[in-house]
Design a protein around this motif. Structure first.
Motif, mmCIF file in Angstrom:
data_model
loop_
_atom_site.group_PDB
_atom_site.id
_atom_site.type_symbol
_atom_site.label_atom_id
_atom_site.label_comp_id
_atom_site.label_asym_id
_atom_site.label_seq_id
_atom_site.Cartn_x
_atom_site.Cartn_y
_atom_site.Cartn_z
ATOM 1 N N LEU A 187 0.826 -1.207 0.000
ATOM 2 C CA LEU A 187 0.000 0.000 0.000
ATOM 3 C C LEU A 187 0.861 1.259 0.000
ATOM 4 C CD1 LEU A 187 -2.738 -1.108 2.553
ATOM 5 C CD2 LEU A 187 -3.065 -0.731 0.106
ATOM 6 N N LEU A 188 1.982 1.228 0.717
ATOM 7 C CA LEU A 188 2.885 2.380 0.708
ATOM 8 C C LEU A 188 3.564 2.543 -0.649
ATOM 9 C CD1 LEU A 188 4.617 2.093 4.212
ATOM 10 C CD2 LEU A 188 2.639 3.471 3.553
ATOM 11 N N LEU A 189 3.889 1.442 -1.291
ATOM 12 C CA LEU A 189 4.537 1.523 -2.604
ATOM 13 C C LEU A 189 3.600 2.075 -3.672
ATOM 14 C CD1 LEU A 189 6.612 -1.786 -2.692
ATOM 15 C CD2 LEU A 189 7.463 0.543 -2.434
ATOM 16 N N LYS A 190 2.304 2.036 -3.394
ATOM 17 C CA LYS A 190 1.358 2.627 -4.344
ATOM 18 C C LYS A 190 1.582 4.129 -4.459
ATOM 19 C CE LYS A 190 -3.542 2.831 -5.529
ATOM 20 N NZ LYS A 190 -4.924 2.440 -5.153
ATOM 21 N N TRP A 191 1.949 4.777 -3.341
ATOM 22 C CA TRP A 191 2.271 6.203 -3.398
ATOM 23 C C TRP A 191 3.510 6.434 -4.257
ATOM 24 C CZ3 TRP A 191 -1.321 9.386 -1.546
ATOM 25 C CH2 TRP A 191 -2.178 8.937 -0.547
ATOM 26 N N VAL A 192 4.491 5.569 -4.122
ATOM 27 C CA VAL A 192 5.714 5.691 -4.935
ATOM 28 C C VAL A 192 5.378 5.533 -6.410
ATOM 29 C CG1 VAL A 192 8.011 4.744 -5.345
ATOM 30 C CG2 VAL A 192 7.098 4.836 -3.023
ATOM 31 N N TRP A 193 4.525 4.552 -6.697
ATOM 32 C CA TRP A 193 4.118 4.336 -8.088
ATOM 33 C C TRP A 193 3.385 5.561 -8.637
ATOM 34 C CZ3 TRP A 193 4.466 2.030 -12.547
ATOM 35 C CH2 TRP A 193 3.394 2.070 -13.431
ATOM 36 N N ARG A 194 2.509 6.148 -7.824
ATOM 37 C CA ARG A 194 1.768 7.324 -8.271
ATOM 38 C C ARG A 194 2.711 8.476 -8.562
ATOM 39 N NH1 ARG A 194 -2.894 9.019 -4.379
ATOM 40 N NH2 ARG A 194 -3.108 10.550 -6.062
ATOM 41 N N LYS B 83 13.922 2.164 0.602
ATOM 42 C CA LYS B 83 15.347 1.845 0.710
ATOM 43 C C LYS B 83 15.566 0.564 1.508
ATOM 44 C CE LYS B 83 19.818 3.818 2.046
ATOM 45 N NZ LYS B 83 20.255 2.599 2.737
ATOM 46 N N SER B 84 14.790 0.387 2.587
ATOM 47 C CA SER B 84 14.918 -0.823 3.394
ATOM 48 C C SER B 84 14.561 -2.064 2.577
ATOM 49 C CB SER B 84 14.023 -0.723 4.634
ATOM 50 O OG SER B 84 14.054 -1.910 5.390
ATOM 51 N N LEU B 85 13.506 -1.970 1.776
ATOM 52 C CA LEU B 85 13.135 -3.088 0.910
ATOM 53 C C LEU B 85 14.206 -3.359 -0.141
ATOM 54 C CD1 LEU B 85 9.319 -2.368 0.345
ATOM 55 C CD2 LEU B 85 10.305 -4.210 1.706
ATOM 56 N N LYS B 86 14.799 -2.296 -0.633
ATOM 57 C CA LYS B 86 15.870 -2.466 -1.621
ATOM 58 C C LYS B 86 17.064 -3.194 -1.010
ATOM 59 C CE LYS B 86 18.734 0.157 -4.882
ATOM 60 N NZ LYS B 86 19.049 1.525 -5.413
ATOM 61 N N ASP B 87 17.398 -2.834 0.225
ATOM 62 C CA ASP B 87 18.503 -3.517 0.909
ATOM 63 C C ASP B 87 18.182 -4.977 1.186
ATOM 64 O OD1 ASP B 87 19.852 -1.121 0.916
ATOM 65 O OD2 ASP B 87 19.242 -0.575 2.955
ATOM 66 N N SER B 88 16.874 -5.301 1.264
ATOM 67 C CA SER B 88 16.455 -6.687 1.515
ATOM 68 C C SER B 88 16.273 -7.491 0.238
ATOM 69 C CB SER B 88 15.148 -6.687 2.316
ATOM 70 O OG SER B 88 15.305 -6.036 3.556
ATOM 71 N N GLY B 89 16.491 -6.851 -0.903
ATOM 72 C CA GLY B 89 16.423 -7.583 -2.165
ATOM 73 C C GLY B 89 15.286 -7.217 -3.072
ATOM 74 N N PHE B 90 14.495 -6.192 -2.726
ATOM 75 C CA PHE B 90 13.364 -5.801 -3.569
ATOM 76 C C PHE B 90 13.520 -4.331 -3.934
ATOM 77 C CE2 PHE B 90 8.612 -4.687 -3.672
ATOM 78 C CZ PHE B 90 8.570 -4.856 -5.047
ATOM 79 N N ASP B 91 14.030 -4.069 -5.116
ATOM 80 C CA ASP B 91 14.183 -2.710 -5.627
ATOM 81 C C ASP B 91 12.964 -2.381 -6.476
ATOM 82 O OD1 ASP B 91 14.981 -0.267 -6.518
ATOM 83 O OD2 ASP B 91 16.687 -0.969 -7.697
ATOM 84 N N PHE B 92 11.984 -1.731 -5.857
ATOM 85 C CA PHE B 92 10.710 -1.498 -6.554
ATOM 86 C C PHE B 92 10.885 -0.585 -7.752
ATOM 87 C CE2 PHE B 92 6.955 1.276 -7.044
ATOM 88 C CZ PHE B 92 6.055 0.319 -7.505
ATOM 89 N N SER B 93 11.676 0.471 -7.616
ATOM 90 C CA SER B 93 11.808 1.428 -8.716
ATOM 91 C C SER B 93 12.370 0.793 -9.976
ATOM 92 C CB SER B 93 12.686 2.605 -8.277
ATOM 93 O OG SER B 93 13.963 2.152 -7.894
#
Length: 696
Positions: free
Chosen positions: A354-361, A401-411
């Motif tokens: 749900l938070l990544l939806k803001w990033v996508w927007r 950034k925390s997700l990216k460090d854990s292996g999921f780079d959403f961008s």
């Protein structure tokens, strides 16, 4: 109810459906209610960011929260019709709207008896599908009037970077005015609202309205509030049900959400629902209940752990005061069925998706007021945004950034699909491969004079190197130039518009469910064997089979491993061997007799099977249609479930059960469950004699 009421309901629904198609073109971006593709949480998000921005810039700001008295009931019809005419609605439309008003009648109950009917003279009907659209048109007139006041300098809002001006936000009758702190600003708001009341009938309830001063002493705020008769608004405050101005990283701030989740799990639900019912409730109602708050704030790990504990106890049928053995780790229940779980999904993944939806927007640039505000405060380049501010957006970026460090780079999964190339940055956007060209070819990027150049201009030039400050030299530059030239040969522009896509979903659209499942697969335990699920039998039987395959049933061997003292470890069905899962369902005399009868019933060759892995290999060797094979698998699941019920009756019931009916129960229950869940009907006689010949 009179027949005319039915006709009016149909007419208003038709008019509402027509108005819904054009309402977004009529209503400004400051309004987010009842308009497609506009988000209710944009308002609280913007307020949080504006509050943080004012504190950071040391601005003296005013937030004035307005309460309208009986908003829907006070709308003047003549004013509404004037508004419709001003927006360009034709005479026929205005006549239809007037007809829906004048046809309404009402009566009052006096001592339980209705009085004579009388007509209305103002107001919009609650529950009328047309009423919300008409009301936001009324509020749009207030937006237009207030915008003129701002343009004339009578009210000073906040001018952010660029042309973004914030002075007010509306969500239906929830209005918030934002501007520089001054008593003149405050008095002018009240004057505008009084004029609006005289025209529209919507009266401000000044006693329930509240004012908040930022960067202003409390005494000054209290004095200003007393002069106009409103109350003082303190931080944190609530707007549209969301807390504004509070750090939500503390566990205490989430007590209400945890209590709400706990309240939904009343004791009678635990005691009366089967495990299948509890699983369904977890996936639907309980999974959706905290979504509103989780859509804007990052939930602390301690709160997530508490919420998952509540769900785990509910799934296992445990009251908060009871203690009971948990046979399956909760993470294994949360995992997807493809990974050997039950597909409940974690609150952690839901919150992050749900938070990544803001990033996508923001990345996709949806053109909303929220997106413009974020760009004005933090800049248009997502990678350059600061993350050290105590704001909602910064907390979301820190989680990215925390997700990216854990292996999921959403961008890296957000890419531009090229059309005409007019809206895609050649160097900065991800449109070729999985990284921007400025990252893939840094030596060539250093030569670029126009680093903001778009793909259309780059491709339209005589050469890609036309905007370089000098010619490409040998060595690393030449190698990068050759690589860039080779991939550019496959680029072809079209007449369509550029658009952002998310490559995690097949259609390129951002879907919370897809992102949630992806995060779950990344963080939850995974099994090489997927969960086998038969849709023709109840959920409780499927869950039982899932537990049996994982050896997570309270057999006497498993109980002894957990430290439970028992009089005997022998199987209560045969008293001949230690009771474990493989013995109960395959090696016990009762189980062997039942499975042989099923094979004779379905005309199958029975083999001596000692475990579930043996059964899987044996079952895969059958050549049946997929649907019929699924029904056969369901029959075996029902058989195991019935054998376990017989075992429990022997252990816990005072009188011994009748063993002779076990096979008949399997046949009858599997028929009732499978026939009710199949699209085609088959008879009991056919099921009893030739189930393997059923045509589905």
């Amino acid at each position: 109810m009179k027949m005319t009421n039915y006709i009016i309901k149909v007419i208003t629904k038709v008019l509402a459906n027509r108005l819904a198609t054009v309402i977004s073109d009529l209503v400004s971006e400051t309004q987010s209610a009842f308009v497609a593709n506009r988000q209710i949480l944009d308002g609280p998000f913007i307020l949080n960011e504006m509050l943080n921005w004012c504190k950071r810039k040391k601005k003296q700001a005013m937030f004035f929260k307005v309460d309208f008295a009986k908003a829907y009931d006070s709308v003047r019809w003549d004013y509404l019709l004037d508004i419709l005419h001003a927006f360009g609605f034709g005479p026929n439309w205005c006549r239809w709207i007037r007809g829906t008003f004048t046809s309404s009648m009402a009566s009052i109950l006096v001592n339980g008896s209705p009085t004579s009917e009388f007509p209305f003279c103002c107001g919009l009907k609650q529950g009328d599908p047309l009423a919300p659209y008409l009301f936001i048109l009324i509020m749009e007139s207030l937006h237009i009037s207030f915008s003129r006041v701002v343009d004339d300098g009578l009210f000073k809002g906040f001018q952010l970077h660029g042309s973004v001006n914030i002075s007010h936000l509306f969500y239906a009758d929830d209005a918030m005015f934002i501007g520089e702190w001054s008593e003149q600003n405050l008095h002018n708001i009240v004057k505008v609202l009084n004029c609006f009341h005289l025209a529209s009938g919507l009266k401000i309830n000044i006693a329930k309205s509240q004012v908040l001063g930022v960067g202003v002493s409390q005494n000054v705020v209290v004095q200003a509030a007393n002069r106009i008769g409103c109350a003082v608004l303190n931080t944190p405050f609530r707007y549209l049900g969301v807390t504004v101005g509070e750090c939500m990283s503390r566990k205490s701030a989430w007590v209400g959400l945890v209590n709400k989740l706990q309240a939904r799990l009343s004791k009678w639900k635990v005691k009366t629902l089967s495990i299948g019912g509890r699983l369904t409730l977890l996936k639907s109602v309980l999974g959706a209940s905290p979504i509103y708050y989780m859509s804007i704030f990052k939930v602390p790990k301690g709160v997530l752990k508490t919420m998952e504990s509540i769900r785990s106890k509910f799934f296992n049928g445990v009251d908060s005061s009871d203690r009971k053995i948990s046979w399956v780790a909760w993470d294994n229940v949360l995992a997807s069925k493809l990974n050997g779980g039950l597909g409940v999904s974690s609150f952690f993944a839901l919150n992050r998706a749900l938070l990544l939806k803001w990033v996508w927007r923001f990345i996709s640039g949806d053109g909303s007021l929220w997106c413009k505000v974020i760009q004005a405060i933090y800049g248009s380049k997502f990678d350059l945004h600061v993350t050290d501010q105590p704001s909602i957006w910064c907390s979301i970026l820190r989680e990215v950034k925390s997700l990216k460090d854990s292996g999921f780079d959403f961008s890296s999964h957000c890419k531009k699909r090229i059309g005409d190339g007019s809206c895609t940055s050649f160097w900065y956007d991800i449109w070729l491969a999985d990284a921007p060209l400025c990252v893939q070819f840094p030596r060539l990027f250093a030569l670029e004079l126009d680093k903001e150049i778009v793909v259309a201009n780059k491709m339209g030039a005589s050469s890609v190197s036309a905007s370089f400050r000098r010619d490409v030299r040998d060595g690393a530059e030449r190698q990068q130039w050759d690589d860039l030239s080779s991939i550019m040969n496959s680029v072809v522009l079209s007449s369509s518009k550029d658009r952002w896509t998310c490559d995690l979903s097949g259609d390129g659209e951002f879907k919370v469910k897809v992102i949630r499942n992806f995060i779950d697969d990344l963080f939850l335990p995974s099994s090489d064997v997927a969960t086998r699920w038969v849709k023709f039998i109840p959920i409780k039987v499927n869950v039982f089979s899932w537990r049996a395959r994982r050896d997570r049933l309270p057999t006497r061997v498993n109980l002894s491993r957990r430290g439970v003292l028992l009089d005997s470890h022998l199987c209560p069905l045969c008293n001949a061997a230690m009771e474990d899962v493989q013995h109960v369902f395959f090696r016990c005399d009762v189980a062997r007799v039942v499975l042989r009868k099923i094979c004779r019933w379905w005309d199958l060759d029975w083999q001596e099977i000692c475990s579930f892995s043996d059964w899987d290999a044996w079952f895969l060797s059958f050549r049946l249609s997929s649907r019929l094979k699924s029904i056969l698998e369901g029959v075996f699941y029902v058989a195991w479930w019935r054998i376990w019920r017989l075992r429990n009756q022997l252990v816990f019931d005072a009188s011994p059960p009748n063993r002779s009916t076990i096979f008949d129960d399997i046949v009858s229950w599997s028929f009732l469950w499978c026939s009710s869940r199949c699209n085609r009907v088959f008879s009991w006689e056919y099921w009893l004699k030739n189930p393997y010949l059923i045509s589905l």
